[in-house]
Design a protein around this motif. Structure first.
Motif, PDB file in Angstrom:
ATOM      1  N   GLY A 456      -8.683  15.305  -9.651  1.00 48.39           N
ATOM      2  CA  GLY A 456      -8.204  13.941  -9.537  1.00 48.39           C
ATOM      3  C   GLY A 456      -7.538  13.703  -8.193  1.00 48.39           C
ATOM      4  N   MET A 457      -7.566  12.452  -7.702  1.00 51.89           N
ATOM      5  CA  MET A 457      -6.958  12.114  -6.416  1.00 51.89           C
ATOM      6  C   MET A 457      -6.704  10.615  -6.353  1.00 51.89           C
ATOM      7  SD  MET A 457      -7.864  10.584  -3.257  1.00 51.89           S
ATOM      8  CE  MET A 457      -9.645  10.805  -3.100  1.00 51.89           C
ATOM      9  N   SER A 458      -5.549  10.247  -5.778  1.00 53.75           N
ATOM     10  CA  SER A 458      -5.242   8.841  -5.512  1.00 53.75           C
ATOM     11  C   SER A 458      -4.443   8.728  -4.221  1.00 53.75           C
ATOM     12  CB  SER A 458      -4.460   8.205  -6.663  1.00 53.75           C
ATOM     13  OG  SER A 458      -5.318   7.840  -7.725  1.00 53.75           O
ATOM     14  N   MET A 459      -4.440   7.515  -3.652  1.00 50.73           N
ATOM     15  CA  MET A 459      -3.743   7.234  -2.397  1.00 50.73           C
ATOM     16  C   MET A 459      -2.637   6.214  -2.641  1.00 50.73           C
ATOM     17  SD  MET A 459      -6.993   6.682   0.145  1.00 50.73           S
ATOM     18  CE  MET A 459      -8.279   7.915   0.344  1.00 50.73           C
ATOM     19  N   ALA A 460      -1.521   6.366  -1.912  1.00 47.53           N
ATOM     20  CA  ALA A 460      -0.420   5.403  -1.987  1.00 47.53           C
ATOM     21  C   ALA A 460       0.576   5.743  -0.889  1.00 47.53           C
ATOM     22  CB  ALA A 460       0.259   5.453  -3.354  1.00 47.53           C
ATOM     23  N   ASP A 461       1.386   4.763  -0.516  1.00 53.14           N
ATOM     24  CA  ASP A 461       2.472   4.991   0.448  1.00 53.14           C
ATOM     25  C   ASP A 461       3.676   5.491  -0.336  1.00 53.14           C
ATOM     26  OD1 ASP A 461       4.357   5.022   2.438  1.00 53.14           O
ATOM     27  OD2 ASP A 461       4.383   2.851   2.746  1.00 53.14           O
ATOM     28  N   LEU A 462       3.848   6.792  -0.403  1.00 54.07           N
ATOM     29  CA  LEU A 462       4.878   7.381  -1.252  1.00 54.07           C
ATOM     30  C   LEU A 462       6.226   7.504  -0.568  1.00 54.07           C
ATOM     31  CD1 LEU A 462       2.538  10.005  -2.851  1.00 54.07           C
ATOM     32  CD2 LEU A 462       3.760   8.236  -4.105  1.00 54.07           C
ATOM     33  N   ASP A 463       6.294   7.365   0.750  1.00 53.57           N
ATOM     34  CA  ASP A 463       7.577   7.432   1.453  1.00 53.57           C
ATOM     35  C   ASP A 463       7.971   6.107   2.083  1.00 53.57           C
ATOM     36  OD1 ASP A 463       5.564   7.525   3.316  1.00 53.57           O
ATOM     37  OD2 ASP A 463       6.205   9.382   4.267  1.00 53.57           O
ATOM     38  N   GLY A 464       7.226   5.042   1.794  1.00 50.06           N
ATOM     39  CA  GLY A 464       7.613   3.704   2.220  1.00 50.06           C
ATOM     40  C   GLY A 464       7.586   3.457   3.700  1.00 50.06           C
ATOM     41  N   ASP A 465       6.749   4.204   4.451  1.00 45.88           N
ATOM     42  CA  ASP A 465       6.716   4.044   5.904  1.00 45.88           C
ATOM     43  C   ASP A 465       5.499   3.272   6.391  1.00 45.88           C
ATOM     44  OD1 ASP A 465       4.735   5.895   5.475  1.00 45.88           O
ATOM     45  OD2 ASP A 465       5.483   7.375   6.909  1.00 45.88           O
ATOM     46  N   GLY A 466       4.689   2.750   5.468  1.00 46.50           N
ATOM     47  CA  GLY A 466       3.606   1.863   5.862  1.00 46.50           C
ATOM     48  C   GLY A 466       2.238   2.481   5.928  1.00 46.50           C
ATOM     49  N   ASP A 467       2.108   3.805   5.792  1.00 46.33           N
ATOM     50  CA  ASP A 467       0.776   4.409   5.806  1.00 46.33           C
ATOM     51  C   ASP A 467       0.508   5.097   4.479  1.00 46.33           C
ATOM     52  OD1 ASP A 467       2.331   6.737   6.083  1.00 46.33           O
ATOM     53  OD2 ASP A 467       2.026   6.801   8.232  1.00 46.33           O
ATOM     54  N   LEU A 468      -0.772   5.341   4.217  1.00 43.09           N
ATOM     55  CA  LEU A 468      -1.184   5.900   2.938  1.00 43.09           C
ATOM     56  C   LEU A 468      -1.043   7.418   2.931  1.00 43.09           C
ATOM     57  CD1 LEU A 468      -4.407   3.817   2.183  1.00 43.09           C
ATOM     58  CD2 LEU A 468      -2.220   3.684   0.987  1.00 43.09           C
ATOM     59  N   ASP A 469      -0.349   7.922   1.919  1.00 41.03           N
ATOM     60  CA  ASP A 469      -0.327   9.344   1.630  1.00 41.03           C
ATOM     61  C   ASP A 469      -1.344   9.616   0.521  1.00 41.03           C
ATOM     62  OD1 ASP A 469       2.077   9.715   3.362  1.00 41.03           O
ATOM     63  OD2 ASP A 469       3.019   8.495   1.801  1.00 41.03           O
ATOM     64  N   ILE A 470      -1.598  10.876   0.255  1.00 39.55           N
ATOM     65  CA  ILE A 470      -2.634  11.249  -0.712  1.00 39.55           C
ATOM     66  C   ILE A 470      -2.072  12.301  -1.663  1.00 39.55           C
ATOM     67  CG2 ILE A 470      -4.950  12.209  -1.019  1.00 39.55           C
ATOM     68  CD1 ILE A 470      -5.587  11.310   1.846  1.00 39.55           C
ATOM     69  N   VAL A 471      -2.377  12.159  -2.960  1.00 40.59           N
ATOM     70  CA  VAL A 471      -2.009  13.155  -3.966  1.00 40.59           C
ATOM     71  C   VAL A 471      -3.279  13.678  -4.612  1.00 40.59           C
ATOM     72  CG1 VAL A 471      -0.722  13.624  -6.086  1.00 40.59           C
ATOM     73  CG2 VAL A 471       0.204  12.025  -4.392  1.00 40.59           C
ATOM     74  N   VAL A 472      -3.380  15.009  -4.749  1.00 44.62           N
ATOM     75  CA  VAL A 472      -4.545  15.650  -5.359  1.00 44.62           C
ATOM     76  C   VAL A 472      -4.073  16.544  -6.497  1.00 44.62           C
ATOM     77  CG1 VAL A 472      -6.506  17.198  -5.006  1.00 44.62           C
ATOM     78  CG2 VAL A 472      -5.848  15.600  -3.198  1.00 44.62           C
TER      79      VAL A 472
END
Length: 577
Positions: A456-472
């Motif tokens: 599984g994998m999804s993308m989101a801005d997890l640190d609120g800095d404006g760019d997308l992070d990724i979780v796998v």
């Protein structure tokens, strides 16, 4: 008179000095709204006024390395056999990302095949508090407001049974505070759901204002786990569950399925969401169009992937139309070492086409060809082969205005890969950089080539800095968070709220950002890829020199809102009145 949030009003930049005290008085009195929708030059929908709150985004984390930084997460998806992965245990589990406690930070739910599922509560600064859910035995994870009370709930499909629904009871659900999980959630099965489900997705498919559910079973695994009892129980297949005042009335669309991906997408251009199921093995993908109160099965594609593992749709060339991407199993190169690892499988996986069979053993990228037709352009755009691929999703990873693609790879199975160390096909995840909407180029320099066998994998801005992070969510290894340190371009993020509706996060809404650099189209969805839920928060990236003009919101019921004077590096909370 309506009661307004004064802090929200004072933070809203459209309250400029020209309004003066009179404007502020009128605003508080309810005669003005700080971002009231203006009627578009269209007959498609009516105007919906909205309130807008601006929240500045943090500056990108330093140093800017031009790549991603890998962080292990406190979760490992395990199987009953420990290191021995057998049969469909190899499929692993998904994850979901959304704001469970309404603090503005996006939280993570990681499903687990054997051990307990995990909630990672986002405390800011990429710090997470771990909470183990009481059960595992899960496959897909979605975070949606299933009961329309304004709080996001957790829904998990299970290995052999019906989905489990964990209702968000809010911060006062467990006054004793013994368990943070119990404080926020109480478990209850979704009313009306009885059939096993593997893949799922949510949207208001019948237009009545609440969320409906579509599920697809994975019959091969069910037959392995349940044997004849699965067959005697009538199987499962594809079900459309219509939400009728909080109870779900099921309608079987197909008696059999090998559903890995399930996408809700407008296939025929009528502005209504349709159903697409991506099936594993040689089972053809299935699609249904909404026809009044009925569903009509159709075959809209001239070519489809053979063993569909994942589905996602996005506007990759900024023309306002969504393209559709499906992953399959095809070696990413023909080097001797690659072919040696794959060779024992190639004969068994060979697929002899029969007349009219659209299946091909490679990724497909469906581009609209006319109003309702599609053409596969994966080869010419450089996306036809990515290995043994699972979840694949689009996102603007470098904030240049074009959506990139990330694909997670790998396979583990005791007998299938007995010729390999630890019975594992080790393949790196792949990032593909969008080259101006035309082709995609592999981007190994981004540091996203993990070899921990992602599922599984999804993308989101997890640190609120404006760019997308990724979780796998990896199988047999720790889950990973890839922190974005590319530091390219700027962004705008959007949260839609629809209080009083059974669809409080406006799943199915389409949002268009108009800029001097062109327009960008996104849509709110509950799930995509492989078994993985998406955040309701939308992310728009664009070049630093772009000027933002306006935002158009096409709500699921056909209403339209316009927001003028938007600013970069902000998150907008947009609430429909």
């Amino acid at each position: 008179m309506e009661v307004f949030d004064l802090k929200m009003l004072l933070s809203y930049r459209k309250l400029k000095p020209i309004f003066g005290l009179l404007g502020l008085f009128l605003l508080l009195a309810g005669y003005m709204s700080p971002a009231k929708g203006q009627a578009p030059n269209s007959e498609e929908g009516f105007t919906a006024p909205v309130w807008v709150e601006e929240i500045p985004l943090a500056q990108p984390a330093q140093p800017c390395t031009g790549s991603f930084v890998t962080h292990p997460l406190d979760h490992t998806t395990t199987v009953p056999g420990g290191d021995e992965v057998r049969m469909f245990e190899a499929n692993g589990a998904g994850l979901a990302i959304n704001d469970l406690d309404n603090d503005g930070d996006l939280d993570i739910v990681l499903a687990n095949h054997h051990d307990p599922n995990t909630i990672l509560w986002n405390e800011g600064g990429l710090r997470f508090e771990t909470e183990r859910m009481p059960y595992g035995d899960s496959r897909a994870a979605n975070i949606v407001d299933g009961d329309g009370d304004g709080r996001l709930d957790i829904v998990l499909t299970r290995r052999t049974g019906a989905p489990n629904y964990w209702r968000n009871g809010g911060p006062d659900a467990n006054p004793s505070g013994e368990s943070r999980f119990a404080r926020f959630f109480s478990q209850e099965l979704l009313p009306g759901l009885a059939k096993p489900a593997y893949a799922m997705n949510w949207a208001d498919l019948d237009g009545d204002g609440d969320l409906d559910l579509v599920t697809g079973s994975y019959d091969a695994a069910l037959l392995t786990d349940l044997g004849n009892s699965f067959l005697y129980g009538g199987g499962a297949g594809v079900f459309y569950y219509e939400n009728q005042a909080g109870r779900f009335a099921g309608r079987q669309l197909a008696a059999e399925a090998q559903a890995m991906g399930l996408e809700l997408i407008d296939l025929d251009g009528d502005s209504h969401l349709d159903i697409l199921v991506g099936n594993d093995f040689a089972v053809p993908d299935q699609a249904w169009l909404r026809q009044g109160q009925a569903w009509q099965e159709v075959n809209p594609f001239a070519a489809t992937s053979h063993s569909t593992m994942s589905l996602d749709h996005a506007d990759i060339d900024n023309d306002g139309q969504f393209e559709l991407f499906a992953t399959d199993m095809k070696p990413m190169d023909d080097r001797p070492e690659t072919m040696a690892a794959w060779q024992p499988l190639m004969a068994g996986m060979a697929h002899e086409h029969t007349p009219g069979d659209p299946q091909i053993m490679e990724n497909v990228l469906q581009k609209r060809d006319g109003q309702a037709g599609f053409k596969n352009e994966a080869v010419e755009r450089g996306l036809d082969a990515s290995g043994w691929s699972w979840s694949a999703k689009f996102g603007d990873l470098d904030n240049d205005g074009f959506l990139d693609l990330y694909v997670v790879n790998g396979m583990i199975e005791l007998r299938m890969f007995s010729h390999l160390p630890a019975h594992e096909l080790v393949e790196p995840n792949l990032a593909f950089h969008n080259q101006g909407g035309e082709t995609f180029r592999p981007a190994p320099e981004w540091g996203l080539g993990s070899t921990l066998s992602g599922r599984g994998m999804s993308m989101a801005d997890l640190d609120g800095d404006g760019d997308l992070d990724i979780v796998v969510n990896n199988l047999r290894g720790p889950a990973q968070l890839f922190e974005n340190r590319l530091c390219g371009g700027l962004s705008l993020q959007i949260d839609l709220f629809w209080p009083g509706s059974g669809n409080s996060r406006a799943i199915g809404a389409v949002v268009v950002l108009y800029t001097s650099h062109g327009s960008y189209t996104r849509n709110v969805r509950a799930s995509s890829g492989y078994l993985s839920g998406d955040p309701a928060r939308l992310h728009f990236g664009f070049p630093s020199h772009a000027t933002l003009h306006s935002l158009e919101i096409r709500w699921p019921d056909g209403a339209v809102s316009m927001v003028e004077g938007v600013f970069s590096q902000t998150r907008l909370n947009i609430t429909r009145q």
